[in-house]
Design an enzyme around this catalytic site. Structure first.
Site, PDB file in Angstrom:
ATOM      1  N   THR A 189       7.086   4.737 -30.757  1.00 55.13           N
ATOM      2  CA  THR A 189       6.762   4.041 -29.518  1.00 55.13           C
ATOM      3  C   THR A 189       7.922   3.141 -29.085  1.00 55.13           C
ATOM      4  O   THR A 189       8.414   2.335 -29.894  1.00 55.13           O
ATOM      5  CB  THR A 189       5.480   3.198 -29.712  1.00 55.13           C
ATOM      6  OG1 THR A 189       4.433   4.074 -30.125  1.00 55.13           O
ATOM      7  CG2 THR A 189       5.079   2.474 -28.428  1.00 55.13           C
ATOM      8  N   GLU A 234      -1.063  -4.490 -38.554  1.00 57.60           N
ATOM      9  CA  GLU A 234      -1.120  -3.439 -37.543  1.00 57.60           C
ATOM     10  C   GLU A 234      -2.555  -2.994 -37.264  1.00 57.60           C
ATOM     11  O   GLU A 234      -2.842  -2.438 -36.218  1.00 57.60           O
ATOM     12  CB  GLU A 234      -0.282  -2.232 -38.011  1.00 57.60           C
ATOM     13  CG  GLU A 234      -0.036  -1.235 -36.893  1.00 57.60           C
ATOM     14  CD  GLU A 234       0.761  -0.008 -37.317  1.00 57.60           C
ATOM     15  OE1 GLU A 234       1.366  -0.027 -38.399  1.00 57.60           O
ATOM     16  OE2 GLU A 234       0.758   0.963 -36.556  1.00 57.60           O
ATOM     17  N   ILE A 244       8.923   1.152 -34.579  1.00 58.95           N
ATOM     18  CA  ILE A 244       8.587   1.400 -35.983  1.00 58.95           C
ATOM     19  C   ILE A 244       8.957   2.828 -36.359  1.00 58.95           C
ATOM     20  O   ILE A 244       8.430   3.777 -35.761  1.00 58.95           O
ATOM     21  CB  ILE A 244       7.069   1.243 -36.208  1.00 58.95           C
ATOM     22  CG1 ILE A 244       6.611  -0.147 -35.760  1.00 58.95           C
ATOM     23  CG2 ILE A 244       6.678   1.512 -37.658  1.00 58.95           C
ATOM     24  CD1 ILE A 244       5.097  -0.244 -35.645  1.00 58.95           C
ATOM     25  N   GLY A 245       9.812   2.999 -37.330  1.00 61.26           N
ATOM     26  CA  GLY A 245      10.216   4.338 -37.765  1.00 61.26           C
ATOM     27  C   GLY A 245       9.539   4.718 -39.069  1.00 61.26           C
ATOM     28  O   GLY A 245      10.186   4.720 -40.120  1.00 61.26           O
TER      29      GLY A 245
HETATM   30  C1  LIG Z   1       0.111   6.579 -29.240  1.00 61.97           C
HETATM   31  C2  LIG Z   1       0.732   6.693 -30.608  1.00 61.97           C
HETATM   32  C3  LIG Z   1       1.789   5.864 -30.935  1.00 61.97           C
HETATM   33  C4  LIG Z   1       2.402   5.970 -32.195  1.00 61.97           C
HETATM   34  N1  LIG Z   1       3.462   5.166 -32.463  1.00 61.97           N
HETATM   35  C5  LIG Z   1       4.092   5.291 -33.648  1.00 61.97           C
HETATM   36  C6  LIG Z   1       5.259   4.511 -33.927  1.00 61.97           C
HETATM   37  O1  LIG Z   1       5.702   3.706 -33.114  1.00 61.97           O
HETATM   38  N2  LIG Z   1       5.876   4.687 -35.114  1.00 61.97           N
HETATM   39  C7  LIG Z   1       5.423   5.568 -36.061  1.00 61.97           C
HETATM   40  O2  LIG Z   1       6.020   5.652 -37.135  1.00 61.97           O
HETATM   41  N3  LIG Z   1       4.329   6.341 -35.828  1.00 61.97           N
HETATM   42  C8  LIG Z   1       3.662   6.213 -34.637  1.00 61.97           C
HETATM   43  N4  LIG Z   1       2.548   6.999 -34.375  1.00 61.97           N
HETATM   44  C9  LIG Z   1       2.160   8.013 -35.351  1.00 61.97           C
HETATM   45  C10 LIG Z   1       0.861   7.734 -36.048  1.00 61.97           C
HETATM   46  O3  LIG Z   1       1.010   6.724 -37.024  1.00 61.97           O
HETATM   47  C11 LIG Z   1       0.418   9.074 -36.650  1.00 61.97           C
HETATM   48  O4  LIG Z   1       0.065   9.915 -35.563  1.00 61.97           O
HETATM   49  C12 LIG Z   1      -0.731   8.943 -37.578  1.00 61.97           C
HETATM   50  O5  LIG Z   1      -0.365   8.245 -38.742  1.00 61.97           O
HETATM   51  C13 LIG Z   1      -1.290  10.328 -37.984  1.00 61.97           C
HETATM   52  O6  LIG Z   1      -0.252  11.141 -38.459  1.00 61.97           O
HETATM   53  P1  LIG Z   1      -0.020  12.621 -37.870  1.00 61.97           P
HETATM   54  O7  LIG Z   1       0.026  12.513 -36.376  1.00 61.97           O
HETATM   55  O8  LIG Z   1       1.139  13.210 -38.569  1.00 61.97           O
HETATM   56  O9  LIG Z   1      -1.325  13.419 -38.210  1.00 61.97           O
HETATM   57  P2  LIG Z   1      -1.700  14.080 -39.617  1.00 61.97           P
HETATM   58  O10 LIG Z   1      -1.425  13.120 -40.719  1.00 61.97           O
HETATM   59  O11 LIG Z   1      -1.076  15.429 -39.670  1.00 61.97           O
HETATM   60  O12 LIG Z   1      -3.243  14.207 -39.442  1.00 61.97           O
HETATM   61  C14 LIG Z   1      -3.854  15.247 -38.652  1.00 61.97           C
HETATM   62  C15 LIG Z   1      -5.342  15.219 -38.917  1.00 61.97           C
HETATM   63  O13 LIG Z   1      -5.577  15.453 -40.318  1.00 61.97           O
HETATM   64  C16 LIG Z   1      -6.374  14.402 -40.852  1.00 61.97           C
HETATM   65  N5  LIG Z   1      -5.946  14.060 -42.225  1.00 61.97           N
HETATM   66  C17 LIG Z   1      -4.679  13.853 -42.655  1.00 61.97           C
HETATM   67  N6  LIG Z   1      -4.679  13.501 -43.967  1.00 61.97           N
HETATM   68  C18 LIG Z   1      -5.978  13.487 -44.351  1.00 61.97           C
HETATM   69  C19 LIG Z   1      -6.629  13.176 -45.579  1.00 61.97           C
HETATM   70  N7  LIG Z   1      -5.945  12.782 -46.659  1.00 61.97           N
HETATM   71  N8  LIG Z   1      -7.980  13.257 -45.620  1.00 61.97           N
HETATM   72  C20 LIG Z   1      -8.693  13.627 -44.528  1.00 61.97           C
HETATM   73  N9  LIG Z   1      -8.138  13.938 -43.341  1.00 61.97           N
HETATM   74  C21 LIG Z   1      -6.806  13.857 -43.252  1.00 61.97           C
HETATM   75  C22 LIG Z   1      -6.118  13.217 -39.937  1.00 61.97           C
HETATM   76  O14 LIG Z   1      -7.168  12.293 -39.955  1.00 61.97           O
HETATM   77  C23 LIG Z   1      -5.987  13.860 -38.583  1.00 61.97           C
HETATM   78  O15 LIG Z   1      -7.240  14.085 -37.994  1.00 61.97           O
HETATM   79  C24 LIG Z   1       1.923   6.913 -33.139  1.00 61.97           C
HETATM   80  C25 LIG Z   1       0.834   7.745 -32.806  1.00 61.97           C
HETATM   81  C26 LIG Z   1       0.236   7.647 -31.552  1.00 61.97           C
HETATM   82  C27 LIG Z   1      -0.917   8.552 -31.238  1.00 61.97           C
END
Ligand SMILES: Cc1cc2nc3c(=O)[nH]c(=O)nc-3n(C[C@H](O)[C@H](O)[C@H](O)COP(=O)(O)OP(=O)(O)OC[C@H]3O[C@@H](n4cnc5c(N)ncnc54)[C@H](O)[C@@H]3O)c2cc1C
Length: 322
Positions: free
Chosen positions: A105, A189, A70-71
């Site tokens: 992933t 999902e 998933i991108g």
């Molecule tokens: C094991 C794993 C597998 C993954 N696989 C994929 C994959 O295959 N494809 C893909 O596209 N993505 C994947 N992801 C990414 C995942 O979807 C993101 O990590 C997730 O959406 C959070 O985005 P971020 O890491 O950029 O954190 P951020 O969005 O930067 O968030 C950081 C912190 O800020 C908080 N925060 C952010 N916005 C708000 C808000 N509006 N209000 C309150 N708090 C907020 C969050 O809750 C979090 O605690 C994967 C992640 C993990 C851990």
């Protein structure tokens, strides 16, 4: 299991699929390879894909020969998908893609990615101008770099698109409809048994390690966890039923994922209190090594598939509280 027979499926009910998935997870079976394609990329193609995309891809997925990634997420866009900057620009050969995806992933083992990106940068509406593409990961200009997790394992990646040319036939659904298509994918999902069973193997190992003569404190704690799992299972199954009728249970799915992730993260904490041994990945003892594995994995449960605070925002909005 649920796909049409013409694409290699069995036309079984969503509940049949649910039961199989649940049994696989409860047994700790290796499910990674087919997981994403079976759960969301395949259903997305069934719903929005062209006949050519469906016929060329879905039977291979059903035979277990073709995997997806998933991108969606990017270095500056995780929770806020509308900040996605990867861009596909219409050119004479089709679309030229530039940008970076992250946390992808299994990109290093998958054949295809469903790419979510911008196709129009001019729109004033935050949710307009996105599209989804079926990307063959062998296309020139795509670089896949590993990212190692807390345990030092390689399952996710950074995927860089540098002037990648996609044919016009790679577009999924309608140009500019990416936002509504991607949000319809998220209920698949967020609501399955994988959102509350991630630590289940540790719970069964804990019960085994505690043995038959447990004290009252341990019996109460384990009983409470079992009751929570049973309730979550009913909630999650009712969402599977809603998905089967074509409903869009986005708020309910966010609710199940949030409560499920809290439980999954609570199990290693309770296990440590009830049976305080030193967690060790290399231990020959099943309980001790499963405890170590679960402690290292637990932080990701409330991030992958949507971060906790963001899910709570969706729930609050759904309840009319914000
Ligand atoms: C094991 C794993 C597998 C993954 N696989 C994929 C994959 O295959 N494809 C893909 O596209 N993505 C994947 N992801 C990414 C995942 O979807 C993101 O990590 C997730 O959406 C959070 O985005 P971020 O890491 O950029 O954190 P951020 O969005 O930067 O968030 C950081 C912190 O800020 C908080 N925060 C952010 N916005 C708000 C808000 N509006 N209000 C309150 N708090 C907020 C969050 O809750 C979090 O605690 C994967 C992640 C993990 C851990």
């Amino acid at each position: 299991m649920t796909w049409p027979k013409q694409f290699g499926g069995h036309e079984r009910s969503a509940l049949d699929r649910y039961i199989i998935v649940e049994e696989l997870l409860a047994a700790g079976a290796p499910v990674g390879a087919h997981w994403i394609a079976d759960r969301q990329s395949g259903p997305l193609l069934l719903r929005f894909g062209t006949e050519e995309q469906r016929q060329s891809i879905l039977p291979r997925v059903a035979r277990g020969e073709c995997y997806f990634c998933i991108g969606m997420s990017e270095p500056d866009s995780g929770s806020d998908l509308s900040a996605v900057r990867t861009r596909a620009e219409a050119v004479s050969e089709g679309y030229r893609v530039n940008g970076t995806k992250i946390w992808t992933t299994f990109a290093h083992v998958a054949q295809y990615m469903i790419l979510f990106c911008r196709t129009d940068t001019r729109s004033e509406n935050r949710h307009a101008g996105f599209s989804q593409f079926l990307v063959d990961l062998k296309t020139p200009g795509i670089e896949i770099r590993p990212i190692f997790d807390l345990a030092g394992r390689h399952h996710f990646n950074e995927v860089i698109f540098d002037d990648v040319i996609l044919p016009e036939s790679a577009l999924i659904g309608a140009l500019g409809d990416g936002w509504s298509q991607v949000t319809s994918e998220l209920a698949f999902e967020r609501s399955g048994p994988e959102r509350f069973l991630s630590s289940y193997v540790l719970l069964t190992e804990l019960v085994r390690a505690l043995g038959k003569s447990v004290d009252e404190r341990a019996a109460i704690a384990v009983g409470r966890l079992a009751a929570h799992i049973i309730v979550l299972r009913r909630l999650s199954r009712s969402i599977a039923g809603m998905l089967a009728t074509g409903a869009d249970p986005a708020v309910q799915a966010a609710l199940v994922k949030d409560i499920g992730n809290c439980l999954e993260q609570e199990i290693p904490e309770i296990a440590r209190l009830l049976n305080s041994v030193e967690a060790d990945l290399g231990s020959g003892d099943d309980y001790i090594s499963t405890l170590a594995e679960t402690i290292l994995q637990a932080p990701i449960y409330s991030l992958r598939g949507g971060a906790r605070e963001v899910l709570r925002g969706i729930i609050a909005r759904g309840l009319g509280l914000r």
